[in-house]
Design a protein around this motif. Structure first.
Motif, mmCIF file in Angstrom:
data_model
loop_
_atom_site.group_PDB
_atom_site.id
_atom_site.type_symbol
_atom_site.label_atom_id
_atom_site.label_comp_id
_atom_site.label_asym_id
_atom_site.label_seq_id
_atom_site.Cartn_x
_atom_site.Cartn_y
_atom_site.Cartn_z
ATOM 1 N N ASP A 3 0.632 -1.324 0.096
ATOM 2 C CA ASP A 3 0.126 0.042 -0.049
ATOM 3 C C ASP A 3 0.900 1.307 -0.106
ATOM 4 O O ASP A 3 0.244 2.490 -0.134
ATOM 5 N N GLU A 4 2.523 1.201 0.045
ATOM 6 C CA GLU A 4 3.218 2.216 -0.218
ATOM 7 C C GLU A 4 3.018 2.841 -1.470
ATOM 8 O O GLU A 4 2.969 2.110 -2.494
ATOM 9 N N PRO A 5 3.534 4.262 -1.687
ATOM 10 C CA PRO A 5 3.503 4.698 -3.012
ATOM 11 C C PRO A 5 4.822 4.061 -3.500
ATOM 12 O O PRO A 5 6.081 3.447 -3.022
ATOM 13 N N PRO A 6 4.641 3.883 -5.039
ATOM 14 C CA PRO A 6 5.808 3.393 -5.703
ATOM 15 C C PRO A 6 7.121 3.651 -5.612
ATOM 16 O O PRO A 6 8.142 3.169 -5.424
ATOM 17 N N ALA A 7 7.359 5.178 -5.260
ATOM 18 C CA ALA A 7 8.506 5.896 -4.949
ATOM 19 C C ALA A 7 9.062 5.306 -3.739
ATOM 20 O O ALA A 7 10.492 5.136 -3.688
ATOM 21 N N ARG A 8 8.145 5.282 -2.725
ATOM 22 C CA ARG A 8 8.835 4.642 -1.459
ATOM 23 C C ARG A 8 9.392 3.155 -1.537
ATOM 24 O O ARG A 8 10.131 2.834 -0.720
ATOM 25 N N ARG A 9 8.556 2.496 -2.310
ATOM 26 C CA ARG A 9 8.945 1.040 -2.369
ATOM 27 C C ARG A 9 10.476 0.852 -2.916
ATOM 28 O O ARG A 9 11.236 0.187 -2.585
ATOM 29 N N VAL A 10 10.655 1.790 -3.991
ATOM 30 C CA VAL A 10 11.916 1.508 -4.820
ATOM 31 C C VAL A 10 12.819 2.049 -3.759
ATOM 32 O O VAL A 10 14.118 1.702 -3.712
ATOM 33 N N ALA A 11 12.815 3.361 -3.194
ATOM 34 C CA ALA A 11 13.541 3.934 -2.159
ATOM 35 C C ALA A 11 13.826 2.723 -1.056
ATOM 36 O O ALA A 11 15.017 2.838 -0.668
ATOM 37 N N LEU A 12 13.006 2.027 -0.547
ATOM 38 C CA LEU A 12 13.025 1.041 0.375
ATOM 39 C C LEU A 12 13.981 -0.106 -0.287
ATOM 40 O O LEU A 12 14.912 -0.242 0.649
ATOM 41 N N ALA A 13 13.697 -0.588 -1.351
ATOM 42 C CA ALA A 13 14.420 -1.758 -1.805
ATOM 43 C C ALA A 13 15.937 -1.185 -2.065
ATOM 44 O O ALA A 13 16.925 -1.947 -1.705
ATOM 45 N N LEU A 14 16.270 0.030 -2.519
ATOM 46 C CA LEU A 14 17.557 0.518 -2.657
ATOM 47 C C LEU A 14 18.274 0.742 -1.231
ATOM 48 O O LEU A 14 19.557 0.430 -1.302
ATOM 49 N N LEU A 15 17.677 1.323 -0.116
ATOM 50 C CA LEU A 15 17.891 1.339 0.991
ATOM 51 C C LEU A 15 18.455 0.079 1.640
ATOM 52 O O LEU A 15 19.476 -0.057 2.259
ATOM 53 N N VAL A 16 17.662 -0.955 1.696
ATOM 54 C CA VAL A 16 17.978 -2.338 2.091
ATOM 55 C C VAL A 16 19.373 -3.004 1.362
ATOM 56 O O VAL A 16 20.135 -3.342 1.868
ATOM 57 N N ALA A 17 19.196 -2.697 -0.107
ATOM 58 C CA ALA A 17 20.274 -3.023 -0.706
ATOM 59 C C ALA A 17 21.688 -2.207 -0.454
ATOM 60 O O ALA A 17 22.956 -2.742 -0.142
ATOM 61 N N PHE A 18 21.573 -0.912 -0.163
ATOM 62 C CA PHE A 18 22.788 0.108 0.171
ATOM 63 C C PHE A 18 23.096 -0.405 1.514
ATOM 64 O O PHE A 18 24.370 -0.683 1.673
#
Length: 137
Positions: A3-18
């Motif tokens: 239910d999160e905005p797509p931009a937040r989902r991408v930011a989250l995935a990148l942050l997890v990877a980072f």
């Protein structure tokens, strides 16, 4: 997370990877990391290993909805706390004329606030803070 905005989902995935990559790096190239720890930090090797474990724990916690907001705040605080090591790294490299150039260090130091904001945004910590009712009368 669906239910999160797509931009937040991408930011989250990148942050997890980072933070996942950074955590592994702290455990794999520990000696290189120890060299940039400021002199006033006790037990630099143990601190580097502990910070790597914290990064991995933070990345994992970001994947767990019940822990995501707390992880966002913790990783934002973490990014603030490791800023002195980044400054120390720049001082070492630039004062000796060896290592990485200013073109690497300047953006790294200037982007630290963005990394803090990234953790707060991607985890939903900012949004959660705005949803909480004020305690002021």
């Amino acid at each position: 997370m669906t239910d999160e905005p797509p931009a937040r989902r991408v930011a989250l995935a990148l942050l997890v990877a980072f933070y996942g990559v950074a955590g592994v790096a702290h455990l794999v190239v520990t000696d290189a990391m120890v060299r940039i720890v400021p002199g006033w930090v006790p037990w630099p090797r143990a601190v580097v290993i502990a910070t790597g474990l914290c990064e991995l724990a933070g990345a994992l916690a970001l994947l767990l909805p019940g822990w995501r907001v707390a992880a966002g705040w913790a990783l934002a605080l973490y990014a603030l706390c490791v800023w002195p090591a980044n400054v120390q790294h720049a001082i070492i490299d630039l004062s000796h004329g060896t290592g990485l150039p200013l073109a690497y260090h300047a953006p790294r130091l200037l982007l630290q606030p963005a990394i803090i904001a990234w953790a707060l945004y991607a985890s939903g910590a900012w949004a959660a803070r705005r949803r909480r009712p004020s305690r002021r009368a």
